[in-house]
Design a protein around this motif. Structure first.
Motif, PDB file in Angstrom:
ATOM      1  N   GLN A 279       0.835  -1.202   0.000  1.00  0.00           N
ATOM      2  CA  GLN A 279       0.000   0.000   0.000  1.00  0.00           C
ATOM      3  C   GLN A 279       0.870   1.254   0.000  1.00  0.00           C
ATOM      4  OE1 GLN A 279      -2.694   0.168   3.337  1.00  0.00           O
ATOM      5  NE2 GLN A 279      -3.320   2.259   2.883  1.00  0.00           N
ATOM      6  N   ARG A 280       1.931   1.241   0.792  1.00  0.00           N
ATOM      7  CA  ARG A 280       2.835   2.400   0.828  1.00  0.00           C
ATOM      8  C   ARG A 280       3.513   2.629  -0.518  1.00  0.00           C
ATOM      9  NH1 ARG A 280       5.555   2.125   6.652  1.00  0.00           N
ATOM     10  NH2 ARG A 280       3.820   3.037   7.775  1.00  0.00           N
ATOM     11  N   ILE A 281       3.937   1.539  -1.147  1.00  0.00           N
ATOM     12  CA  ILE A 281       4.592   1.660  -2.456  1.00  0.00           C
ATOM     13  C   ILE A 281       3.605   2.230  -3.476  1.00  0.00           C
ATOM     14  CG2 ILE A 281       5.581   0.328  -4.362  1.00  0.00           C
ATOM     15  CD1 ILE A 281       6.817  -1.525  -2.158  1.00  0.00           C
ATOM     16  N   LYS A 282       2.380   1.715  -3.463  1.00  0.00           N
ATOM     17  CA  LYS A 282       1.361   2.194  -4.409  1.00  0.00           C
ATOM     18  C   LYS A 282       1.026   3.661  -4.150  1.00  0.00           C
ATOM     19  CE  LYS A 282      -3.186   1.153  -6.291  1.00  0.00           C
ATOM     20  NZ  LYS A 282      -4.300   0.205  -6.302  1.00  0.00           N
ATOM     21  N   GLU A 283       0.865   4.041  -2.879  1.00  0.00           N
ATOM     22  CA  GLU A 283       0.562   5.434  -2.553  1.00  0.00           C
ATOM     23  C   GLU A 283       1.689   6.366  -2.986  1.00  0.00           C
ATOM     24  OE1 GLU A 283      -0.266   5.347   1.645  1.00  0.00           O
ATOM     25  OE2 GLU A 283      -2.277   4.506   1.346  1.00  0.00           O
ATOM     26  N   ALA A 284       2.928   5.935  -2.796  1.00  0.00           N
ATOM     27  CA  ALA A 284       4.076   6.745  -3.216  1.00  0.00           C
ATOM     28  C   ALA A 284       4.110   6.884  -4.734  1.00  0.00           C
ATOM     29  CB  ALA A 284       5.375   6.126  -2.709  1.00  0.00           C
ATOM     30  N   ARG A 285       3.787   5.806  -5.429  1.00  0.00           N
ATOM     31  CA  ARG A 285       3.762   5.841  -6.902  1.00  0.00           C
ATOM     32  C   ARG A 285       2.679   6.794  -7.393  1.00  0.00           C
ATOM     33  NH1 ARG A 285       0.593   3.405 -10.530  1.00  0.00           N
ATOM     34  NH2 ARG A 285      -0.254   1.844  -9.105  1.00  0.00           N
TER      35      ARG A 285
ATOM     36  N   THR B  27       2.953   5.712 -13.599  1.00  0.00           N
ATOM     37  CA  THR B  27       2.297   4.445 -13.906  1.00  0.00           C
ATOM     38  C   THR B  27       3.194   3.313 -13.421  1.00  0.00           C
ATOM     39  OG1 THR B  27       3.350   4.191 -16.067  1.00  0.00           O
ATOM     40  CG2 THR B  27       1.270   5.439 -16.004  1.00  0.00           C
ATOM     41  N   GLN B  28       2.632   2.132 -13.352  1.00  0.00           N
ATOM     42  CA  GLN B  28       3.440   0.975 -12.962  1.00  0.00           C
ATOM     43  C   GLN B  28       4.575   0.762 -13.961  1.00  0.00           C
ATOM     44  OE1 GLN B  28       0.590  -2.251 -12.473  1.00  0.00           O
ATOM     45  NE2 GLN B  28       0.560  -1.927 -10.246  1.00  0.00           N
ATOM     46  N   ASN B  29       4.297   0.924 -15.244  1.00  0.00           N
ATOM     47  CA  ASN B  29       5.335   0.745 -16.268  1.00  0.00           C
ATOM     48  C   ASN B  29       6.483   1.734 -16.095  1.00  0.00           C
ATOM     49  OD1 ASN B  29       4.232  -1.453 -17.603  1.00  0.00           O
ATOM     50  ND2 ASN B  29       2.982  -0.175 -18.944  1.00  0.00           N
TER      51      ASN B  29
ATOM     52  N   PHE C  75      13.858  -3.109 -14.561  1.00  0.00           N
ATOM     53  CA  PHE C  75      14.352  -3.785 -13.370  1.00  0.00           C
ATOM     54  C   PHE C  75      13.491  -4.971 -12.968  1.00  0.00           C
ATOM     55  CE2 PHE C  75      15.171  -4.378  -8.847  1.00  0.00           C
ATOM     56  CZ  PHE C  75      16.551  -4.404  -8.837  1.00  0.00           C
ATOM     57  N   ILE C  76      12.185  -4.760 -12.882  1.00  0.00           N
ATOM     58  CA  ILE C  76      11.240  -5.840 -12.576  1.00  0.00           C
ATOM     59  C   ILE C  76      10.085  -5.751 -13.556  1.00  0.00           C
ATOM     60  CG2 ILE C  76      11.803  -5.962 -10.109  1.00  0.00           C
ATOM     61  CD1 ILE C  76       9.225  -4.418  -9.520  1.00  0.00           C
ATOM     62  N   THR C  77       9.210  -6.733 -13.536  1.00  0.00           N
ATOM     63  CA  THR C  77       8.056  -6.695 -14.442  1.00  0.00           C
ATOM     64  C   THR C  77       6.916  -5.904 -13.812  1.00  0.00           C
ATOM     65  OG1 THR C  77       7.073  -8.710 -13.550  1.00  0.00           O
ATOM     66  CG2 THR C  77       8.667  -8.970 -15.370  1.00  0.00           C
ATOM     67  N   ARG C  78       6.021  -5.427 -14.654  1.00  0.00           N
ATOM     68  CA  ARG C  78       4.846  -4.720 -14.156  1.00  0.00           C
ATOM     69  C   ARG C  78       3.983  -5.663 -13.327  1.00  0.00           C
ATOM     70  NH1 ARG C  78       0.004  -4.389 -14.225  1.00  0.00           N
ATOM     71  NH2 ARG C  78      -0.328  -5.877 -15.872  1.00  0.00           N
ATOM     72  N   ASN C  79       3.916  -6.924 -13.750  1.00  0.00           N
ATOM     73  CA  ASN C  79       3.147  -7.917 -13.013  1.00  0.00           C
ATOM     74  C   ASN C  79       3.716  -8.098 -11.591  1.00  0.00           C
ATOM     75  OD1 ASN C  79       1.188  -9.981 -12.614  1.00  0.00           O
ATOM     76  ND2 ASN C  79       2.728 -11.525 -13.084  1.00  0.00           N
TER      77      ASN C  79
ATOM     78  N   LEU D 175      12.908   0.286  -5.833  1.00  0.00           N
ATOM     79  CA  LEU D 175      11.609   0.968  -5.836  1.00  0.00           C
ATOM     80  C   LEU D 175      11.667   2.267  -5.038  1.00  0.00           C
ATOM     81  CD1 LEU D 175       9.186  -2.081  -5.414  1.00  0.00           C
ATOM     82  CD2 LEU D 175       9.549  -0.701  -7.482  1.00  0.00           C
ATOM     83  N   ALA D 176      12.312   2.222  -3.879  1.00  0.00           N
ATOM     84  CA  ALA D 176      12.433   3.426  -3.062  1.00  0.00           C
ATOM     85  C   ALA D 176      13.194   4.513  -3.823  1.00  0.00           C
ATOM     86  CB  ALA D 176      13.131   3.101  -1.745  1.00  0.00           C
ATOM     87  N   GLY D 177      14.248   4.121  -4.537  1.00  0.00           N
ATOM     88  CA  GLY D 177      15.018   5.084  -5.319  1.00  0.00           C
ATOM     89  C   GLY D 177      14.205   5.727  -6.418  1.00  0.00           C
ATOM     90  N   VAL D 178      13.438   4.915  -7.146  1.00  0.00           N
ATOM     91  CA  VAL D 178      12.598   5.441  -8.228  1.00  0.00           C
ATOM     92  C   VAL D 178      11.534   6.383  -7.668  1.00  0.00           C
ATOM     93  CG1 VAL D 178      10.869   4.795  -9.957  1.00  0.00           C
ATOM     94  CG2 VAL D 178      12.979   3.516  -9.803  1.00  0.00           C
TER      95      VAL D 178
END
Length: 195
Positions: free
Chosen positions: A8-14, A20-22, A28-32, A52-55
Motif C-alpha cells: 500500500q505504501r509503495i502504491k501510494e508513493a507511486r 504508472t506501474q510501467n 528492473f522488474i516486471t509490471r506484473n 523501488l524506493a530510489g525510483v
C-alpha cells in the motif's frame, strides 16, 4: 510490517508521484511483479525494495517504518524469514540501511559498528557480511596507511572472515583482505624491530 501495508505504501508513493506501474518498473522488474507487490501478494527482495524506493524518491526505511505497533500478518507463503524481516519488532532493515548509507558516505567506522550490531541470525546476515567485508577492508587499509597496524590487522582479519560468509561470499574480497593482512603484518614486524 506486513506485506499488504508495504504494498500500500509503495502504491501510494507511486500515485503521489503520478507514475504508472510501467514507469516505475523500467527494466528492473516486471509490471506484473510490481502489481503483486502493491497488492501484498508478493514481498520484494532488499534489492527490489531499494530500487523501488530510489525510483519513488524515498529512503527504503520510509517504506518499512511502522505507524502503529501491530502484529504482522501471516504471508501467503508462510515464510518465517519473511515474517522476521517484516516484523515490527525487527530493526534489522533500518540498521542495515543506515550502515549502507554510512558506507556510501565513507563513514566506515560507523558502518562497521552498525553492521556489528546486527544479530548473526538476522534475515539480512548474508547482506551484512558482504557489506561488513567491504567496510572492514577499506577501514583496515586506511588505518594501515596511518600506521595503526594493530587495529588494521584486526580489521583485515574481520574482512577476511566476513568475505567468506553467506551467499555473497567473495573470493576477490577474501584475497584482498589476505594481501592486506600480509602487508600489515610485515609493516608491524618491521616497526617492532626498529623500535
Amino acid at each position: 510490517m506486513n506485506p499488504k501495508l508495504l504494498g500500500q505504501r509503495i502504491k501510494e508513493a507511486r500515485l503521489a508521484k503520478k507514475m504508472t506501474q510501467n514507469e516505475v518498473v523500467g527494466t528492473f522488474i516486471t509490471r506484473n511483479m510490481l502489481s503483486q507487490i502493491e497488492s501484498g501478494s508478493a514481498v520484494p527482495s532488499m534489492k527490489t525494495l531499494t530500487y523501488l524506493a530510489g525510483v519513488l524518491g524515498l529512503p527504503p526505511a520510509a517504506l518499512l517504518q511502522e505507524d502503529t505497533p501491530e502484529a504482522p500478518e501471516q504471508t501467503s507463503c508462510g515464510s518465517t524469514e519473511d515474517e522476521a524481516f517484516l516484523s515490527p519488532a525487527s530493526s534489522d532493515p533500518f540498521i542495515f540501511f543506515e550502515a549502507k548509507k554510512a558506507y556510501l558516505a565513507e563513514d566506515d567506522a560507523r558502518a562497521y559498528d552498525l553492521l556489528a550490531s546486527l544479530p548473526p541470525d538476522s534475515p539480512l546476515a548474508d547482506e551484512a557480511a558482504a557489506l561488513s567485508a567491504k567496510t572492514a577492508l577499506r577501514l583496515a587499509a586506511s588505518l594501515c596507511a596511518e600506521g595503526n597496524y594493530e587495529k588494521a590487522l584486526e580489521l583485515a582479519k574481520s574482512a577476511e572472515a566476513s568475505a567468506s560468509k553467506g551467499m555473497y561470499a567473495s573470493l576477490e574480497l577474501k584475497s584482498q583482505a589476505l594481501l592486506l593482512l600480509s602487508d600489515t603484518a610485515a609493516k608491524l614486524a618491521n616497526t617492532s624491530r626498529n623500535a
